[in-house]
Write a protein that holds these residues in place. Structure first.
Motif, mmCIF file in Angstrom:
data_model
loop_
_atom_site.group_PDB
_atom_site.id
_atom_site.type_symbol
_atom_site.label_atom_id
_atom_site.label_comp_id
_atom_site.label_asym_id
_atom_site.label_seq_id
_atom_site.Cartn_x
_atom_site.Cartn_y
_atom_site.Cartn_z
ATOM 1 N N TYR A 12 0.809 -1.214 0.000
ATOM 2 C CA TYR A 12 0.000 0.000 0.000
ATOM 3 C C TYR A 12 0.844 1.266 0.000
ATOM 4 O O TYR A 12 0.531 2.247 -0.677
ATOM 5 N N GLU A 13 1.935 1.260 0.803
ATOM 6 C CA GLU A 13 2.749 2.468 0.894
ATOM 7 C C GLU A 13 3.478 2.763 -0.412
ATOM 8 O O GLU A 13 3.937 3.894 -0.631
ATOM 9 N N GLN A 14 3.603 1.750 -1.290
ATOM 10 C CA GLN A 14 4.199 1.979 -2.605
ATOM 11 C C GLN A 14 3.173 2.499 -3.602
ATOM 12 O O GLN A 14 3.525 3.183 -4.565
ATOM 13 N N VAL A 15 1.913 2.183 -3.345
ATOM 14 C CA VAL A 15 0.837 2.598 -4.253
ATOM 15 C C VAL A 15 0.407 4.036 -3.978
ATOM 16 O O VAL A 15 0.195 4.836 -4.891
ATOM 17 N N VAL A 16 0.281 4.375 -2.687
ATOM 18 C CA VAL A 16 -0.269 5.673 -2.294
ATOM 19 C C VAL A 16 0.817 6.510 -1.641
ATOM 20 O O VAL A 16 1.377 6.124 -0.608
ATOM 21 N N ASP A 17 1.098 7.651 -2.214
ATOM 22 C CA ASP A 17 2.067 8.575 -1.636
ATOM 23 C C ASP A 17 1.517 9.122 -0.325
ATOM 24 O O ASP A 17 0.417 9.642 -0.260
ATOM 25 N N GLY A 18 2.308 8.983 0.743
ATOM 26 C CA GLY A 18 1.851 9.453 2.057
ATOM 27 C C GLY A 18 0.867 8.510 2.719
ATOM 28 O O GLY A 18 0.092 8.925 3.586
ATOM 29 N N TYR A 19 0.905 7.243 2.343
ATOM 30 C CA TYR A 19 -0.039 6.259 2.894
ATOM 31 C C TYR A 19 -0.023 6.239 4.421
ATOM 32 O O TYR A 19 -1.065 6.160 5.074
ATOM 33 N N PHE A 20 1.173 6.312 5.018
ATOM 34 C CA PHE A 20 1.283 6.165 6.470
ATOM 35 C C PHE A 20 0.727 7.366 7.224
ATOM 36 O O PHE A 20 0.658 7.337 8.453
ATOM 37 N N ALA A 21 0.315 8.410 6.530
ATOM 38 C CA ALA A 21 -0.331 9.537 7.218
ATOM 39 C C ALA A 21 -1.641 9.108 7.869
ATOM 40 O O ALA A 21 -2.108 9.756 8.809
ATOM 41 N N ARG A 22 -2.241 8.031 7.373
ATOM 42 C CA ARG A 22 -3.489 7.540 7.983
ATOM 43 C C ARG A 22 -3.234 6.935 9.355
ATOM 44 O O ARG A 22 -4.177 6.651 10.087
#
Length: 516
Positions: A442-452
């Motif tokens: 997921y973190e490779q697909v969505v930039d800033g994924y870990f902000a959630r």
């Protein structure tokens, strides 16, 4: 453990003399830090209290002291002997509100003021006296002085002053104890070494009662512009090291010393840091640009510009915690028959335990275990969710298909909410450790994924009630889910949580096409 000073650790730790080339590539999936950064991250950190919460509690105590003093003197002297109670009913709360306004104007709620009892007592007594003089003047000009007992007013003034001073003495002792034990610290990292970093650190250390505890300096530069020691504090690594450092230990604040003119470099760093649940500030101490005074916030007299604020902070944390515990407990009681029936159905349908635990990402990327009803055959149980459940998946039991479609398999997570506290009722869903979309993490697909992960994950969320639940087999699905999660984080309120909870059962009936 109480407060620490990184410079004391440097003196005690021979490894603090390590050079920048000790930063290295990941070793077994873990970054290699400066030895001192490793040591700081390993120090147990007690939960800290927000200054905003301390100030709020003191305001409440002031109101109770004023109302209590006025009510007590009325009950002891004036009760039953006055023609009308209305003037007293108006005067007491009016003086309570007036005391709040007066003490706020005299800066008597700042944590720094609460530590110094003598100076605070002088200003408090002066403000209380001025407030009563204004009250007497109001009675005179309104010609209502004969409706209120003068003895009551004198008693109210004297007992009120004693109550306020006694309360503030207790507060001073409590605040000093919390300060000594490190419970009021804001653990801070400085980004940017060189002259700007040194000037900022010296300016902060010249202030009294900022509550900042500098953990170290981080900088991507490894040349002469960024030495290994900045104003006595060590450079602990790069921005990537700072992200991992904030994952490993509690960090409250990051202050950038970069000039606003370094826009590209600043944006590149912020792009990495905004996913963290911390406050980010930009130092305006050395900047030649001048904005309106209200544009700044201050640490003592040191101005900074607010860049990012930690979501759901201060009293919001308390409100959300209470909401989770109260509503979660009620939901657990009301849904216990449903949970019992589900457990029996699972036991009768296939062999194996009723519940299983699964590793998920929680707040600030911490790994947590969540409870779920078992929906797969026991011998095919996937504790790491390495393979997503798909339509007509042969691993899913007959009962499992139903409870997954209706999300009944998630109900045991109420135990996480009520007893373990690592989940919230509402929030971004805690994704499994190895979850993928189109065979990409997921973190490779969505930039800033870990902000959630800047807030505690939830059993249900804004994405789920808008139809983005179930299988995330495409990049678009996870992108949309994260967009909804970030919207929730930025717009959180108790009413939004309540709306999502009410809407959840309806969305389960109408928007379950992706749930298998």
């Amino acid at each position: 453990m109480g407060a620490f000073d990184v410079r004391d650790l440097m003196k005690a730790d021979a490894a603090a003399s390590a050079t920048p080339d000790m930063f290295g590539p990941a070793r077994s999936g873990t970054r290699v830090f400066h030895p001192l950064a490793e040591r700081i991250a390993a120090i147990p950190v007690k939960p800290t209290l927000s200054p905003v919460m301390i100030e709020g509690l003191v305001r409440l105590l002031d109101v109770l002291a004023v109302v209590g003093a006025g009510g007590l003197i009325y009950w002891l002297y004036a009760a039953g002997t006055t023609e009308s109670i209305l003037p007293y009913q108006i005067t007491i709360p009016a003086l309570a509100v007036g005391a709040l306004a007066t003490f706020q104007a005299l800066h008597l709620y700042h944590v720094g003021a609460l530590r110094n009892f003598i100076a605070m007592a002088v200003r408090l007594a002066s403000g209380w006296t001025l407030l009563f003089l204004i009250t007497l003047a109001a009675f005179f000009f309104l010609k209502i002085g004969d409706q209120v007992s003068r003895v009551w007013l004198l008693g109210f003034y004297s007992v009120g002053a004693a109550a306020l001073l006694g309360e503030r003495l207790a507060v001073t002792l409590a605040v000093r104890h919390l300060t000594r034990s490190g419970r009021l610290e804001r653990r801070t990292a400085i980004v940017g070494g060189g002259e700007g970093g040194e000037a900022l650190i010296k300016a902060l250390e010249a202030q009294r009662d900022t509550g900042l505890r500098i953990c170290g300096v981080f900088d991507d530069r490894n040349d002469d512009r960024s030495p290994d020691l900045v104003a006595g504090y060590p450079k602990l690594g790069t921005i990537d090291d700072l992200v991992e450092f904030a994952r490993r230990t509690k960090l409250d604040l990051v202050i950038f010393t970069l000039p606003i003119s370094a826009e590209a470099r600043l944006l590149a760093m912020l792009r990495k840091l905004w996913v963290l649940p911390i406050d980010i500030r930009l130092s305006a101490h050395m900047s030649k640009l001048r904005f309106r005074p209200r544009s700044y916030s201050y640490f003592g007299a040191v101005p900074v510009l607010d860049v990012f604020d930690r979501p759901i902070a201060d009293w919001d944390i308390v409100v959300k915690w209470a909401f989770d515990k109260v509503v979660g407990t009620l939901a657990l009681i009301l849904l216990s028959p449903v949970m019992l029936a589900t457990a029996i159905a699972i036991k009768l349908d296939s062999k194996g335990p009723v519940l299983f635990r699964q590793k998920r990402y929680g707040f600030n990327n911490e790994q947590i275990e969540v409870f779920k009803f078992r929906s797969l055959y026991h011998e095919m149980t996937d504790h790491t969710a390495a393979k997503q459940v798909t339509k007509d998946d042969p691993r899913v039991t007959r009962v499992g298909r139903f409870i997954r479609k209706t999300s009944l398999d998630e109900l045991p997570q109420l135990f996480n909410v009520v007893f373990k506290g690592n989940l919230s009722l509402v929030g971004p869903r805690p994704h499994a450790l190895h979850a993928t979309a189109s065979n990409r993490a997921y973190e490779q697909v969505v930039d800033g994924y870990f902000a959630r992960h800047k807030v505690k994950p939830g059993i249900t969320g804004w994405a789920q009630v808008n139809g983005w639940r179930g299988e995330t087999d495409t990049e678009d699905k996870i992108q949309r889910r994260v967009e909804h999660d970030l919207y929730y984080i930025e717009n959180w309120s108790v009413l939004l949580d309540l709306y999502i909870l009410i809407k959840t059962p309806f969305s389960l009936m109408t928007k379950s096409e992706n749930a298998y």
